[in-house]
Design an enzyme around this catalytic site. Structure first.
Site, PDB file in Angstrom:
ATOM      1  N   GLY A 183      -9.188  -6.464   8.783  1.00 21.41           N
ATOM      2  CA  GLY A 183      -8.100  -5.768   9.458  1.00 21.41           C
ATOM      3  C   GLY A 183      -7.947  -6.317  10.858  1.00 21.41           C
ATOM      4  O   GLY A 183      -7.134  -7.207  11.128  1.00 21.41           O
ATOM      5  N   TYR A 196      -5.794  11.039   3.551  1.00 26.09           N
ATOM      6  CA  TYR A 196      -4.406  11.262   3.132  1.00 26.09           C
ATOM      7  C   TYR A 196      -4.376  11.987   1.779  1.00 26.09           C
ATOM      8  O   TYR A 196      -5.409  12.362   1.242  1.00 26.09           O
ATOM      9  CB  TYR A 196      -3.636   9.937   3.136  1.00 26.09           C
ATOM     10  CG  TYR A 196      -3.649   9.329   4.520  1.00 26.09           C
ATOM     11  CD1 TYR A 196      -3.281  10.110   5.621  1.00 26.09           C
ATOM     12  CD2 TYR A 196      -4.073   8.031   4.750  1.00 26.09           C
ATOM     13  CE1 TYR A 196      -3.327   9.602   6.914  1.00 26.09           C
ATOM     14  CE2 TYR A 196      -4.122   7.511   6.039  1.00 26.09           C
ATOM     15  CZ  TYR A 196      -3.753   8.296   7.109  1.00 26.09           C
ATOM     16  OH  TYR A 196      -3.808   7.809   8.385  1.00 26.09           O
ATOM     17  N   GLN A 221       0.844  -1.195   0.000  1.00 24.20           N
ATOM     18  CA  GLN A 221       0.000   0.000   0.000  1.00 24.20           C
ATOM     19  C   GLN A 221       0.879   1.245   0.000  1.00 24.20           C
ATOM     20  O   GLN A 221       1.701   1.439   0.913  1.00 24.20           O
ATOM     21  CB  GLN A 221      -0.940   0.044   1.201  1.00 24.20           C
ATOM     22  CG  GLN A 221      -1.904   1.230   1.049  1.00 24.20           C
ATOM     23  CD  GLN A 221      -2.853   1.401   2.190  1.00 24.20           C
ATOM     24  OE1 GLN A 221      -2.438   1.590   3.331  1.00 24.20           O
ATOM     25  NE2 GLN A 221      -4.148   1.371   1.906  1.00 24.20           N
ATOM     26  N   ARG A 255      -7.633   2.112  -3.040  1.00 24.56           N
ATOM     27  CA  ARG A 255      -8.515   1.977  -1.884  1.00 24.56           C
ATOM     28  C   ARG A 255      -9.270   3.272  -1.642  1.00 24.56           C
ATOM     29  O   ARG A 255      -8.663   4.351  -1.604  1.00 24.56           O
ATOM     30  CB  ARG A 255      -7.678   1.625  -0.649  1.00 24.56           C
ATOM     31  CG  ARG A 255      -8.517   1.180   0.528  1.00 24.56           C
ATOM     32  CD  ARG A 255      -7.687   0.536   1.604  1.00 24.56           C
ATOM     33  NE  ARG A 255      -8.465  -0.503   2.232  1.00 24.56           N
ATOM     34  CZ  ARG A 255      -8.550  -0.698   3.546  1.00 24.56           C
ATOM     35  NH1 ARG A 255      -7.854   0.063   4.368  1.00 24.56           N
ATOM     36  NH2 ARG A 255      -9.290  -1.660   4.046  1.00 24.56           N
TER      37      ARG A 255
HETATM   38  C1  LIG Z   1      -4.097  -0.799  13.705  1.00 28.14           C
HETATM   39  C2  LIG Z   1      -4.741  -0.410  12.401  1.00 28.14           C
HETATM   40  C3  LIG Z   1      -3.980   0.207  11.428  1.00 28.14           C
HETATM   41  C4  LIG Z   1      -4.537   0.535  10.180  1.00 28.14           C
HETATM   42  N1  LIG Z   1      -3.738   1.087   9.199  1.00 28.14           N
HETATM   43  C5  LIG Z   1      -4.239   1.254   7.941  1.00 28.14           C
HETATM   44  C6  LIG Z   1      -3.382   1.628   6.858  1.00 28.14           C
HETATM   45  O1  LIG Z   1      -2.154   1.783   6.996  1.00 28.14           O
HETATM   46  N2  LIG Z   1      -3.954   1.791   5.636  1.00 28.14           N
HETATM   47  C7  LIG Z   1      -5.303   1.609   5.424  1.00 28.14           C
HETATM   48  O2  LIG Z   1      -5.776   1.761   4.297  1.00 28.14           O
HETATM   49  N3  LIG Z   1      -6.125   1.230   6.434  1.00 28.14           N
HETATM   50  C8  LIG Z   1      -5.626   1.028   7.670  1.00 28.14           C
HETATM   51  N4  LIG Z   1      -6.446   0.555   8.663  1.00 28.14           N
HETATM   52  C9  LIG Z   1      -7.856   0.241   8.353  1.00 28.14           C
HETATM   53  C10 LIG Z   1      -8.016  -1.253   8.031  1.00 28.14           C
HETATM   54  O3  LIG Z   1      -7.327  -1.607   6.845  1.00 28.14           O
HETATM   55  C11 LIG Z   1      -9.502  -1.613   7.848  1.00 28.14           C
HETATM   56  O4  LIG Z   1     -10.038  -0.857   6.791  1.00 28.14           O
HETATM   57  C12 LIG Z   1     -10.315  -1.349   9.108  1.00 28.14           C
HETATM   58  O5  LIG Z   1      -9.682  -1.906  10.250  1.00 28.14           O
HETATM   59  C13 LIG Z   1     -11.746  -1.935   8.973  1.00 28.14           C
HETATM   60  O6  LIG Z   1     -11.671  -3.331   8.697  1.00 28.14           O
HETATM   61  P1  LIG Z   1     -11.958  -4.396   9.899  1.00 28.14           P
HETATM   62  O7  LIG Z   1     -13.349  -4.070  10.434  1.00 28.14           O
HETATM   63  O8  LIG Z   1     -11.881  -5.739   9.271  1.00 28.14           O
HETATM   64  O9  LIG Z   1     -10.916  -4.173  10.956  1.00 28.14           O
HETATM   65  C14 LIG Z   1      -5.905   0.247   9.919  1.00 28.14           C
HETATM   66  C15 LIG Z   1      -6.684  -0.357  10.929  1.00 28.14           C
HETATM   67  C16 LIG Z   1      -6.118  -0.715  12.143  1.00 28.14           C
HETATM   68  C17 LIG Z   1      -6.962  -1.422  13.176  1.00 28.14           C
END
Ligand SMILES: Cc1cc2nc3c(=O)[nH]c(=O)nc-3n(C[C@H](O)[C@H](O)[C@H](O)COP(=O)(O)O)c2cc1C
Length: 357
Positions: free
Chosen positions: A311, A180, A98, A227
């Site tokens: 995530g 971003y 990413q 994304r």
């Molecule tokens: C600790 C953490 C760090 C994250 N860092 C990013 C990131 O670097 N880039 C991004 O697009 N989303 C990031 N996210 C969002 C996740 O990719 C995801 O979209 C979000 O957690 C919702 O999905 P989930 O319900 O399965 O957790 C992050 C989420 C968490 C929990």
């Protein structure tokens, strides 16, 4: 009915199953923003996913805003990422990087000395962001990019993407969500430019469209995903009309033959965000956001998306696919260790157990 465990091809990337590890910033890069051996272990442990999307990775020092996020602009960083890509491929997995340029969402103390903070307009991010000690602080005042500087920013992304492939990555994902740089161009409130990159929707989408075109030319479109998260307010985003913005963006890039659109699905007034994507985009879709196994399996069975990403669940369940297959219980993640803390990078990172261990 499509099975969530069945293989699928997203552009040029063949996945063994439709379960994707979502990108997650974990703040554990080493000096020089170089990926460490511990990071290679972390990704290796999770290689059972059909596809891993790495944590957001800065294409340049200017693109960095958080503490200990990795880069992909130096030879040392490429070598570090090669260990990660080799580790994942060694287990039969696939991995894309990413590319995350934070634009105005940056704390100066998290950046290299002398690295600037730039944005479409000189409007600071109103949300506080953690500094080096993890305590949220004011963000840096951004400098508005001059029109003639924009090709240079796109060129940084292209160089980063070439570096990612040189490191062994299967492709790249352009991060256009979470407030971003790309989203700062898309959103009406953060983009108050009067040149061809600001104002009406066809101008606000131009930066993202040109960047995706350039990445597609450099790597081949089948290795490039992107994304989005229409309507998200994170990092001070407040688009006057997300439907208009994202419909225009998706239509504009639909013909490029890109690998996938990765949707962070949040409630959106009016049309549902997945319907918005499906009605303006004919390529592959990765659906994300608050999914559990049953919801994800239904999305795939009903052919609403080609793959689903997780995530939070991937933090504490390195063998998530095996657990899903076995109907086994899931472990809970410890939020205290989402980002670095306590001086032990392995804690809450590579020490989550697999089934039966
Ligand atoms: C600790 C953490 C760090 C994250 N860092 C990013 C990131 O670097 N880039 C991004 O697009 N989303 C990031 N996210 C969002 C996740 O990719 C995801 O979209 C979000 O957690 C919702 O999905 P989930 O319900 O399965 O957790 C992050 C989420 C968490 C929990």
């Amino acid at each position: 009915m499509t099975d969530i465990f069945s293989p699928v091809k997203l552009g040029d990337i063949s996945l063994a199953n439709r379960i994707v590890m979502a990108p997650m910033t974990r703040d554990r890069a080493g000096p020089g923003d170089v990926p460490t051996d511990i990071m290679a272990d972390y990704y290796r442990q999770r290689a059972g996913a059909g596809l891993i999307v790495t944590e957001g990775t800065q294409p340049s020092p200017t693109g960095k805003g958080y503490w200990r996020t990795p880069g992909i602009h130096s030879a040392e960083q490429v070598e570090g990422w090669r260990k990660v890509a080799d580790a994942v491929h060694g287990e039969g997995g696939k991995i894309v990087m990413q590319l995350m340029h934070v634009g105005r969402a940056a704390v100066q103390a998290n950046k290299d000395e002398g690295a600037e903070t730039v944005a479409p307009s000189a409007i600071p991010c109103p949300d506080k962001i953690p500094g080096p000690d993890g305590v949220p602080v004011e963000t840096a005042m951004p400098r508005a990019l001059k029109t003639e500087e924009i090709p240079g920013v796109i060129a940084e992304y292209v160089a980063a993407a070439r570096n990612a492939v040189a490191a062994g990555m299967d492709g790249v994902e352009l991060h256009c969500a979470s407030g971003y740089l790309p989203m700062q161009f898309l959103s009406t409130n953060s983009n108050q430019r009067t040149d061809q990159y600001g104002g009406p929707v066809e101008n606000r989408i131009r930066f993202v469209v040109e960047t995706l075109q350039a990445l597609a030319e450099a790597l081949g479109p089948g290795r490039v995903g992107f994304r989005i998260c229409p309507g998200v307010k994170f990092n001070g985003m407040d688009d006057a009309d997300p439907h208009e913005t994202y419909a225009a963006l998706l239509k504009a890039v639909d013909g490029l033959g890109l690998a996938y659109c990765h949707l962070i699905h949040i409630p959106l007034e009016g049309q549902d965000a997945l319907d918005l994507v499906r009605s303006n985009w004919s390529g592959a879709i990765i659906e994300n956001g608050g999914l559990n196994f049953d919801k994800a399996a239904a999305v795939i069975e009903e052919d609403k998306a080609d793959a689903v990403s997780f995530g939070y669940l991937y933090i504490a369940n390195p063998d998530l696919v095996e657990r899903f297959r076995a109907g086994a219980p899931l472990s809970k993640a410890d939020r205290a260790n989402f980002y670095t803390g306590g001086g032990d990078d392995r804690k809450g990172y590579t020490d989550y157990l697999t089934l039966g261990s």
